[in-house]
Design a protein around this motif. Structure first.
Motif, PDB file in Angstrom:
ATOM      1  N   ARG A  19       5.867  26.286  24.268  1.00 12.10           N
ATOM      2  CA  ARG A  19       5.336  26.484  22.922  1.00 12.10           C
ATOM      3  C   ARG A  19       5.071  27.955  22.653  1.00 12.10           C
ATOM      4  O   ARG A  19       5.294  28.449  21.553  1.00 12.10           O
ATOM      5  N   ILE A  20       4.592  28.652  23.658  1.00 11.44           N
ATOM      6  CA  ILE A  20       4.331  30.081  23.500  1.00 11.44           C
ATOM      7  C   ILE A  20       5.637  30.824  23.244  1.00 11.44           C
ATOM      8  O   ILE A  20       5.718  31.682  22.349  1.00 11.44           O
ATOM      9  N   VAL A  21       6.666  30.512  24.012  1.00  8.06           N
ATOM     10  CA  VAL A  21       7.962  31.181  23.860  1.00  8.06           C
ATOM     11  C   VAL A  21       8.562  30.867  22.482  1.00  8.06           C
ATOM     12  O   VAL A  21       9.086  31.756  21.806  1.00  8.06           O
ATOM     13  N   ILE A  52      -3.134  32.351  26.393  1.00  9.08           N
ATOM     14  CA  ILE A  52      -1.718  32.718  26.500  1.00  9.08           C
ATOM     15  C   ILE A  52      -1.464  33.432  27.821  1.00  9.08           C
ATOM     16  O   ILE A  52      -0.450  33.195  28.481  1.00  9.08           O
ATOM     17  N   TYR A  53      -2.399  34.293  28.208  1.00 13.32           N
ATOM     18  CA  TYR A  53      -2.241  35.013  29.474  1.00 13.32           C
ATOM     19  C   TYR A  53      -2.210  34.069  30.672  1.00 13.32           C
ATOM     20  O   TYR A  53      -1.736  34.442  31.750  1.00 13.32           O
ATOM     21  N   TRP A  54      -2.728  32.876  30.512  1.00 12.24           N
ATOM     22  CA  TRP A  54      -2.668  31.892  31.596  1.00 12.24           C
ATOM     23  C   TRP A  54      -1.218  31.500  31.890  1.00 12.24           C
ATOM     24  O   TRP A  54      -0.862  31.172  33.016  1.00 12.24           O
ATOM     25  N   GLU A  61       7.198  40.168  30.016  1.00 17.10           N
ATOM     26  CA  GLU A  61       7.598  38.841  30.499  1.00 17.10           C
ATOM     27  C   GLU A  61       7.886  37.909  29.324  1.00 17.10           C
ATOM     28  O   GLU A  61       8.826  37.108  29.368  1.00 17.10           O
ATOM     29  N   LEU A  62       7.088  38.022  28.271  1.00 19.91           N
ATOM     30  CA  LEU A  62       7.275  37.164  27.104  1.00 19.91           C
ATOM     31  C   LEU A  62       8.596  37.477  26.402  1.00 19.91           C
ATOM     32  O   LEU A  62       9.331  36.564  26.004  1.00 19.91           O
ATOM     33  N   LEU A  63       8.912  38.760  26.249  1.00 21.89           N
ATOM     34  CA  LEU A  63      10.179  39.140  25.631  1.00 21.89           C
ATOM     35  C   LEU A  63      11.366  38.648  26.449  1.00 21.89           C
ATOM     36  O   LEU A  63      12.362  38.167  25.897  1.00 21.89           O
TER      37      LEU A  63
END
Length: 236
Positions: A19-21, A52-54, A61-63
């Motif tokens: 979901r975050i991605v 989110i950092y969890w 890393e997210l990109l």
């Protein structure tokens, strides 16, 4: 009587890396890489940045995860489309290349990410698939890396430039208006200094980006297959 503060609605789905991605991709598509912050992402997901950092340690890393998600979907789609017995290696490469081109066109931030992290999985997915098709073409092993690299560099270069043109030049004008203005400028250049550019000005005005991309790709593929085509043994 004191009024009660309304609590924010709870999320319908538990927070997950997927979901975050997905939220990051939507934010990148609408606002660009500069707008991707954990605070902005937290607002979209109705959560706190700490949650989110969890799942993701940082923006890099997210990109990478967002890029990998788009490229993984694209390579899966193109592999299933091109994975028939009747498909030639050249056709499979064209399908894959056009998939990357369209992905960069739809998600312009991807081109920068692919060029920025050559050793990470999103780029390696594309390189791996290109390499397999190069092997199927019968290119000798010593030339396979060069052939796959030439194709990859062309795909990323043209795809990235096309996306950059769309972002930088077409924000206030349509593509047709931009090309018409540029072609007119080319046609008015000094004929002694720019004879070739003046001569192809009308082709710039009428060209199609995807068609030109595939034409250039075919030139490279023709060079690869011509240079490395199997030589029939001489008759005895």
């Amino acid at each position: 009587m004191a009024t009660r503060t309304r609590r924010p609605e709870r999320r319908e789905e538990p927070l997950s890396r997927q979901r975050i991605v997905e939220a990051a991709i939507a934010l990148l598509d609408t606002a660009g890489e500069g707008a991707l912050t954990f605070r902005a992402l937290a607002e979209r997901l109705a959560t706190g940045p700490g949650a989110i950092y969890w799942h993701v340690t940082g923006k890099d890393e997210l990109l990478n995860a967002a890029t990998d998600a788009v490229i993984a979907t694209m390579t899966a789609d193109t592999t299933s489309t091109a994975g028939t017995a009747a498909t030639t290696p050249q056709e499979a490469i064209r399908t894959l290349a056009l998939g990357v081109f369209d992905a960069i066109d739809a998600h312009p931030w991807i081109g920068t990410q692919l060029a920025r992290a050559p050793s990470q999985s999103p780029l390696l997915r594309v390189f791996e698939h290109l390499g397999r098709h190069i092997q199927t073409l019968g290119v000798p092993h010593p030339a396979q890396f060069t052939a796959a690299s030439a194709l990859l560099n062309y795909i990323l270069g043209v795809g990235g430039q096309n996306a950059a043109n769309a972002r930088g030049h077409h924000q206030h004008t349509s593509r047709t208006e931009f090309l018409d203005t540029t072609a007119t400028s080319w046609a008015n250049l000094d004929p002694d200094e720019y004879p070739f550019t003046r001569n192809v000005a009308d082709q710039l005005r009428d060209h199609d980006d995807r068609t030109e991309f595939l034409t250039g790709l075919d030139l490279i593929l023709t060079g690869i297959t011509t240079r490395h085509s199997p030589i029939d043994p001489a008759p005895s």
